[in-house]
Enzyme design. Structure first.
Site, mmCIF file in Angstrom:
data_model
loop_
_atom_site.group_PDB
_atom_site.id
_atom_site.type_symbol
_atom_site.label_atom_id
_atom_site.label_comp_id
_atom_site.label_asym_id
_atom_site.label_seq_id
_atom_site.Cartn_x
_atom_site.Cartn_y
_atom_site.Cartn_z
ATOM 1 N N ASP A 131 16.654 -33.047 -32.950
ATOM 2 C CA ASP A 131 18.085 -34.034 -31.750
ATOM 3 C C ASP A 131 17.323 -34.384 -30.861
ATOM 4 O O ASP A 131 16.886 -35.191 -30.406
ATOM 5 C CB ASP A 131 18.912 -34.437 -32.004
ATOM 6 C CG ASP A 131 20.236 -32.920 -31.711
ATOM 7 O OD1 ASP A 131 18.950 -31.830 -31.038
ATOM 8 O OD2 ASP A 131 20.780 -32.514 -31.050
ATOM 9 N N HIS B 126 27.224 -24.433 -30.677
ATOM 10 C CA HIS B 126 28.737 -25.099 -29.523
ATOM 11 C C HIS B 126 29.756 -24.249 -30.411
ATOM 12 O O HIS B 126 30.257 -23.943 -29.017
ATOM 13 C CB HIS B 126 28.641 -26.350 -29.527
ATOM 14 C CG HIS B 126 27.231 -27.344 -29.843
ATOM 15 N ND1 HIS B 126 27.226 -27.215 -28.311
ATOM 16 C CD2 HIS B 126 27.079 -28.139 -29.704
ATOM 17 C CE1 HIS B 126 25.920 -28.104 -27.582
ATOM 18 N NE2 HIS B 126 25.932 -29.339 -29.096
HETATM 19 C C1 SP5 Z 1 25.237 -29.937 -33.214
HETATM 20 C C2 SP5 Z 1 25.184 -30.730 -31.549
HETATM 21 O O1 SP5 Z 1 24.182 -30.946 -32.011
HETATM 22 N N1 SP5 Z 1 26.063 -31.246 -31.162
HETATM 23 C C3 SP5 Z 1 26.175 -32.697 -31.071
HETATM 24 C C4 SP5 Z 1 27.103 -32.880 -30.516
HETATM 25 C C5 SP5 Z 1 27.150 -33.900 -29.052
HETATM 26 N N2 SP5 Z 1 27.488 -35.420 -28.686
HETATM 27 C C6 SP5 Z 1 27.878 -36.208 -28.066
HETATM 28 C C7 SP5 Z 1 28.147 -37.294 -28.477
HETATM 29 C C8 SP5 Z 1 28.394 -37.838 -26.745
HETATM 30 C C9 SP5 Z 1 29.468 -39.222 -27.294
HETATM 31 N N3 SP5 Z 1 28.331 -40.243 -28.253
HETATM 32 C C10 SP5 Z 1 29.417 -41.511 -28.117
HETATM 33 C C11 SP5 Z 1 28.128 -42.490 -29.278
HETATM 34 C C12 SP5 Z 1 28.787 -43.483 -29.120
HETATM 35 N N4 SP5 Z 1 27.813 -44.556 -29.904
HETATM 36 ZN ZN ZN Z 2 22.310 -30.891 -30.799
#
Ligand code: SP5
Ligand code: ZN
Length: 353
Positions: A293, A167
């Site tokens: 993922d 990213h």
């Molecule tokens: C490297 C990679 O896969 N980065 C991805 C990051 C995405 N993160 C987004 C998170 C969104 C919010 N998650 C909330 C969880 C609430 N339990």
């Molecule tokens: Zn990712």
């Protein structure tokens, strides 16, 4: 396939992620890399420690300002006393030089360290702690070492990079990433003498960093297969099929966004499209940004890819027969992450055979 590893990844402990103002646990954890290593070793892989490398390729893909900021972020944060007052022991942004704030003006260089962080970070979830720089730089060394192994004759090499990197743009970090390991690998392959490099990103999230870094370059083809940001998924603001690159890079970026719920069939069709474009482009080396993922069990994406799907994706990529550097990105389900990576790497070897 050789596996490159950096012990220093353990020193990066995000200590949670602030999401919509709430402290959440976060899932970009040291246990991720340990689980991958265990699965690969159990399958007989030989693991080698990353060798230190200079900043050449790193500074070819990132602005010196970002690199300097990250190198010094923890020291500056502690010098400003934030860990004691008000008691924040991670470097986090709180105000960001939004284009709508600046209306074309150049942002000031803020005197407040907390404000300065906003010049470089683009989300609230990605924190720098005492060991983050060492870990991020170690991941870059792992990616560079994997390139060296391929240059020296390995047909493919895997770098178990943590923290992930895809990213990160030229000048801004986020999405649990600090330095763009896969982009650095692609750049190092270029500097090693491969004229045309393809970077294929199969992480569940758009590879916005590689896209941005190589946007105007015709020598590095970037392809990303990811859950459709327009359906409500990170990074939300970009990642559509219409983004094709510009200038020398026009036509050299390919996004393949997929609907939430897409499983092996639709996902592999997209991976196959990316592979066809790499073949057409006559690339002479390949970087795979391998996020796992997109898997069904992963808490961070709504794609439903199986281990068999990852193996088949590996076969498709391996069948290109190119010198290949695989760089770890996301993958957050600790129970399955190791098997997913193993399946993808075995698939790559099977595809080449
Ligand atoms: C490297 C990679 O896969 N980065 C991805 C990051 C995405 N993160 C987004 C998170 C969104 C919010 N998650 C909330 C969880 C609430 N339990
Ligand atoms: Zn990712």
């Amino acid at each position: 396939m050789p596996v490159v590893w950096s012990d220093v990844h353990r020193s990066h402990e995000p200590g949670g992620e602030t999401w919509i103002g709430l402290p959440t646990e976060g899932d970009e954890l040291p246990a991720r890399a340990e689980a991958i290593r265990r699965a690969l070793e159990e399958a007989g892989a030989l693991v080698a420690e990353a060798r230190p490398h200079g900043d050449d390729a790193l500074l070819a893909v990132h602005d010196a300002g970002l690199v300097d900021f990250l190198r010094n972020a923890w020291a500056s944060w502690t010098a400003a006393d934030y860990p004691d007052d008000p008691g924040q022991d991670r470097v986090v942004g709180y105000i960001f030089p939004h284009p709508g704030l600046l209306h074309g003006l150049t942002p000031l260089e803020p005197k407040s360290e907390a404000a300065r962080t906003g010049l470089y970070v683009f989300d609230t979830m990605t924190t720098v702690g005492p060991g983050t720089w060492a870990a991020a730089r170690g991941a870059v060394d792992a990616a560079l070492t994997a390139v060296d192994l391929v240059r020296d004759g390995a047909r493919a090499a895997y770098a178990c990079t943590r923290p992930p990197g895809h990213h990160v743009t030229r000048s801004a970090y986020g999405g649990s990433c600090f330095l763009n390991n896969a982009a650095v690998a692609a750049q190092h392959l270029r500097q090693t003498g491969y004229e045309h490099v393809a970077l294929v990103d199969v992480d569940a999230h758009h590879g916005n960093g590689g896209q941005a870094i190589f946007w105007e370059r015709g020598d590095v083809l970037t392809c990303s297969v990811h859950v459709d940001p327009e359906a409500g998924w990170f990074p939300h603001f970009l990642g559509t099929a219409g983004e094709r690159g510009a200038g020398e890079g026009a036509g050299w970026n390919l996004n393949l966004p997929l609907a939430p719920g897409t499983g092996d069939e639709g996902w592999l069709e997209a991976v196959g499209q990316a592979v066809a474009v790499v073949r057409e482009a006559a690339a002479d080396a390949l970087v795979v940004a391998l996020g796992v993922d997109a898997a069904l069990a992963d808490p961070n994406s709504p794609l439903e890819v199986t281990a068999a799907g990852y193996r088949e994706a590996g076969r498709l990529l391996g069948a290109l027969g190119l010198p290949t550097v695989i760089v770890q990105e996301g993958g957050y389900d600790l129970a399955t992450i190791g098997g997913l990576v193993l399946a993808a790497l075995e698939g790559i070897e099977e595809g080449r055979a």
